[in-house]
Design a protein around this motif. Structure first.
Motif, PDB file in Angstrom:
ATOM      1  N   SER B  10      -3.473  11.291  -7.069  1.00 43.15           N
ATOM      2  CA  SER B  10      -3.477  11.785  -5.698  1.00 43.15           C
ATOM      3  C   SER B  10      -4.032  10.686  -4.814  1.00 43.15           C
ATOM      4  O   SER B  10      -5.190  10.315  -4.925  1.00 43.15           O
ATOM      5  N   LEU B  11      -3.188  10.119  -3.958  1.00 43.35           N
ATOM      6  CA  LEU B  11      -3.640   9.065  -3.038  1.00 43.35           C
ATOM      7  C   LEU B  11      -4.136   9.743  -1.764  1.00 43.35           C
ATOM      8  O   LEU B  11      -5.068  10.512  -1.830  1.00 43.35           O
ATOM      9  N   ILE B  57       3.393  10.625  -7.985  1.00 44.40           N
ATOM     10  CA  ILE B  57       2.552  10.149  -6.884  1.00 44.40           C
ATOM     11  C   ILE B  57       2.407  11.240  -5.848  1.00 44.40           C
ATOM     12  O   ILE B  57       3.385  11.674  -5.244  1.00 44.40           O
ATOM     13  N   GLU B  58       1.167  11.684  -5.657  1.00 41.48           N
ATOM     14  CA  GLU B  58       0.881  12.583  -4.540  1.00 41.48           C
ATOM     15  C   GLU B  58       0.218  11.755  -3.443  1.00 41.48           C
ATOM     16  O   GLU B  58      -0.655  10.945  -3.724  1.00 41.48           O
ATOM     17  N   GLY B  59       0.624  11.949  -2.191  1.00 43.04           N
ATOM     18  CA  GLY B  59      -0.034  11.285  -1.076  1.00 43.04           C
ATOM     19  C   GLY B  59       0.532   9.917  -0.758  1.00 43.04           C
ATOM     20  O   GLY B  59       1.101   9.241  -1.608  1.00 43.04           O
ATOM     21  N   GLY B  60       0.384   9.517   0.487  1.00 40.19           N
ATOM     22  CA  GLY B  60       0.779   8.176   0.910  1.00 40.19           C
ATOM     23  C   GLY B  60      -0.397   7.222   0.773  1.00 40.19           C
ATOM     24  O   GLY B  60      -1.385   7.535   0.108  1.00 40.19           O
ATOM     25  N   CYS B  61      -0.284   6.049   1.397  1.00 43.59           N
ATOM     26  CA  CYS B  61      -1.346   5.045   1.321  1.00 43.59           C
ATOM     27  C   CYS B  61      -2.072   4.972   2.660  1.00 43.59           C
ATOM     28  O   CYS B  61      -1.489   4.576   3.659  1.00 43.59           O
ATOM     29  N   GLU B  65      -7.342   0.877  -1.461  1.00 47.73           N
ATOM     30  CA  GLU B  65      -7.428   1.369  -2.833  1.00 47.73           C
ATOM     31  C   GLU B  65      -6.148   2.129  -3.197  1.00 47.73           C
ATOM     32  O   GLU B  65      -5.630   1.993  -4.303  1.00 47.73           O
ATOM     33  N   ASN B  66      -5.639   2.940  -2.244  1.00 46.54           N
ATOM     34  CA  ASN B  66      -4.378   3.656  -2.471  1.00 46.54           C
ATOM     35  C   ASN B  66      -3.277   2.677  -2.831  1.00 46.54           C
ATOM     36  O   ASN B  66      -2.475   2.916  -3.738  1.00 46.54           O
ATOM     37  N   VAL B  67      -3.224   1.551  -2.128  1.00 46.07           N
ATOM     38  CA  VAL B  67      -2.179   0.551  -2.374  1.00 46.07           C
ATOM     39  C   VAL B  67      -2.325  -0.019  -3.783  1.00 46.07           C
ATOM     40  O   VAL B  67      -1.342  -0.134  -4.524  1.00 46.07           O
ATOM     41  N   ARG B  68      -3.579  -0.338  -4.170  1.00 41.92           N
ATOM     42  CA  ARG B  68      -3.802  -0.909  -5.508  1.00 41.92           C
ATOM     43  C   ARG B  68      -3.412   0.082  -6.601  1.00 41.92           C
ATOM     44  O   ARG B  68      -2.759  -0.273  -7.579  1.00 41.92           O
ATOM     45  N   VAL B  69      -3.825   1.342  -6.438  1.00 48.69           N
ATOM     46  CA  VAL B  69      -3.487   2.362  -7.437  1.00 48.69           C
ATOM     47  C   VAL B  69      -1.971   2.536  -7.535  1.00 48.69           C
ATOM     48  O   VAL B  69      -1.403   2.599  -8.622  1.00 48.69           O
ATOM     49  N   LEU B  70      -1.324   2.557  -6.366  1.00 47.28           N
ATOM     50  CA  LEU B  70       0.122   2.756  -6.353  1.00 47.28           C
ATOM     51  C   LEU B  70       0.832   1.577  -7.037  1.00 47.28           C
ATOM     52  O   LEU B  70       1.772   1.768  -7.825  1.00 47.28           O
ATOM     53  N   GLN B  71       0.369   0.373  -6.764  1.00 48.16           N
ATOM     54  CA  GLN B  71       0.967  -0.805  -7.419  1.00 48.16           C
ATOM     55  C   GLN B  71       0.720  -0.760  -8.922  1.00 48.16           C
ATOM     56  O   GLN B  71       1.589  -1.149  -9.717  1.00 48.16           O
ATOM     57  N   ILE B 128     -16.683   1.095   0.236  1.00 54.06           N
ATOM     58  CA  ILE B 128     -15.703   2.013   0.833  1.00 54.06           C
ATOM     59  C   ILE B 128     -14.389   1.261   1.039  1.00 54.06           C
ATOM     60  O   ILE B 128     -14.382   0.206   1.673  1.00 54.06           O
ATOM     61  N   PRO B 129     -13.287   1.795   0.476  1.00 50.65           N
ATOM     62  CA  PRO B 129     -12.017   1.088   0.657  1.00 50.65           C
ATOM     63  C   PRO B 129     -11.671   0.941   2.139  1.00 50.65           C
ATOM     64  O   PRO B 129     -11.870   1.872   2.920  1.00 50.65           O
ATOM     65  N   LEU B 130     -11.164  -0.218   2.495  1.00 48.80           N
ATOM     66  CA  LEU B 130     -10.785  -0.463   3.888  1.00 48.80           C
ATOM     67  C   LEU B 130      -9.592   0.402   4.275  1.00 48.80           C
ATOM     68  O   LEU B 130      -8.623   0.508   3.520  1.00 48.80           O
ATOM     69  N   LEU B 131      -9.663   0.987   5.457  1.00 47.18           N
ATOM     70  CA  LEU B 131      -8.536   1.786   5.940  1.00 47.18           C
ATOM     71  C   LEU B 131      -7.404   0.853   6.371  1.00 47.18           C
ATOM     72  O   LEU B 131      -7.647  -0.233   6.895  1.00 47.18           O
ATOM     73  N   LEU B 132      -6.190   1.301   6.143  1.00 47.40           N
ATOM     74  CA  LEU B 132      -5.035   0.553   6.636  1.00 47.40           C
ATOM     75  C   LEU B 132      -4.822   0.887   8.108  1.00 47.40           C
ATOM     76  O   LEU B 132      -5.327   1.899   8.601  1.00 47.40           O
TER      77      LEU B 132
END
Lengths: 239, 181
Positions: B10-11, B57-61, B65-71, B128-132
């Motif tokens: 879940s992103l 994959i649930e959720g967008g980026c 951190e979301n980007v890293r997990v998705l990759q 804290i992961p940086l926000l896009l």
């Protein structure tokens, strides 16, 4: 009637009358041509291009093109479906269509066409434009995030309500629906019962205090695709 | 033959889609016979243990951190499926996409009517992961193979999709299972 003439849609013979558009003749014959800016009570607009068919090999909008004797209309080829899918997908990425909390969801014609075409996700990147909302009126609101510029409200307000509340302003990506008042919708004579409100195919113009009126499962396009009503009227189904 | 493996994450989502996965009810016992779960919040496995057939994959980026997990999912999974509207179009988190990020942070940490923040600091710890700049649909970050729309997609949709893919059949959903809400 003697003045009837025959033409074909996807090889099926259809009867037309003088003055009828291809779409009107198709509807009577129980053949559904997908459409978005077209509305039964309104003059055709020909702007959304979803009803594009091939007439003797040339692309034409079925809502504006007159039917004629002997014309050969192609409505449901793979190529036309691809064009229609692209149009619908572009409308989705061009606005901000958050179906998950839209009150129109389940009764929305844009969404219903995407369902009918089996679109799982648009292939284009989302634009997330900044669009304005006008909730100034006590009974109705405009959410331009969902507006697809079909012009139904413009025509309905002008031709059915006799009010001229809505009109387009701007061009290209800045084109938007505006109201006939100095500042806001509240200053117009728009009213809750206006046809301009019910004519909106999406959730851009909605009545307040309605909310999610119909349970999921019972909404207009939950069980059967848009156009099923027209197709059900077809006397002799062809494959 | 070893069972094929499924991973889920879940992103920028609400875990609603994972709830919908659990909502397949007793079919989950059948699913366990068909597959092993790898990295997933369902079994709390944090790191991939090997190659997976399917990644859900649930959720967008919304952050790095979301980007890293998705990759990471793309690197480890043969088939990636965007499950739900957030993965497909950003969903509710993407409502911030029309508002500049600074305005969002100022509203959340400085100007909001219920904010108590005497030091006037906006959280900026390196943990804290940086926000896009905005929320990105999953397929705008990596290649996604299938999409299951819905908020959440009904359990039947997820079940139909998984069983079709596991048995090598084409994924065709009936009209009633394609919903954007």
């Amino acid at each position: 009637m003697n003045d009837r003439f025959a033409f074909t849609i996807d090889g099926v013979e259809v009867q037309g009358r003088p003055g009828q558009t291809i779409m009107q003749a198709a509807d009577e014959a129980g053949i559904y041509i997908p459409r978005l800016c077209s509305h039964k009570e309104l003059a055709p607009h020909g702007s959304c291009r979803v009803c594009t068919v091939l007439v003797n090999g040339r692309p034409q909008t079925a809502c504006t093109q007159p039917a004629g004797p002997g014309i050969i209309v192609e409505n449901s080829s793979e190529a036309l479906l691809a064009i229609r899918c692209n149009l619908i997908e572009m409308l989705f990425i061009e606005g901000n269509h958050f179906c998950m909390f839209c009150e129109k969801s389940g009764n929305c014609e844009l969404q219903a066409l995407a369902y009918r075409f089996g679109i799982m996700a648009p292939k284009y990147p989302y634009l997330f434009p900044t669009r304005e909302l006008d909730a100034s009126h006590p009974d109705i609101f405009i959410d331009r995030n969902r507006c697809i510029l079909c012009g139904r409200c413009v025509r309905a307000s002008r031709d059915l309500d006799g009010k001229n509340v809505f009109q387009f302003v701007g061009r290209g990506p800045r084109k938007r629906i505006a109201v006939n008042a100095k500042t806001a919708l509240a200053d117009t004579d728009a009213a809750r019962a206006d046809k301009a409100v019910s004519a909106c195919p999406v959730g851009a113009i909605l009545r307040k205090r309605v909310g999610y009126g119909i349970p999921i499962g019972q909404r207009m396009y939950d069980a059967a695709p848009i156009g099923s009503d027209i197709e059900a009227a077809r006397a002799h189904p062809h494959k | 033959m070893a069972k094929p493996k499924v991973a889920t994450t879940s992103l920028a989502g609400c875990f609603g889609c994972h709830m919908s996965i659990l909502d397949i009810d007793d079919r989950i016992l059948k699913l366990i016979e068909l597959v092993d779960f790898d990295k997933s919040p369902v079994n709390d496995i944090k790191k991939f243990t090997g190659r997976c057939l399917v990644g859900l994959i649930e959720g967008g980026c919304c952050n790095e951190e979301n980007v890293r997990v998705l990759q990471d999912f793309r690197a480890h999974c043969d088939i990636l499926i965007s499950v739900g509207d957030c993965a497909i179009m950003g969903g509710i988190p993407a409502m911030r996409n029309t508002i500049p990020l600074k305005e969002c942070l100022d509203e959340a940490y400085l100007n909001g009517p219920t904010v108590y923040n005497p030091t006037k600091t906006i959280p900026n710890d390196e943990e804290i992961p940086l926000l896009l700049n905005r929320v990105y649909p999953a397929h705008e970050v990596v290649t996604i193979d299938y999409f299951l729309p819905g908020c959440p997609p009904p359990a039947d949709t997820i079940w139909e999709a998984l069983t079709a893919l596991l048995s090598g059949k084409p994924l065709t959903l009936p009209y009633q299972l394609i919903k954007y809400d």
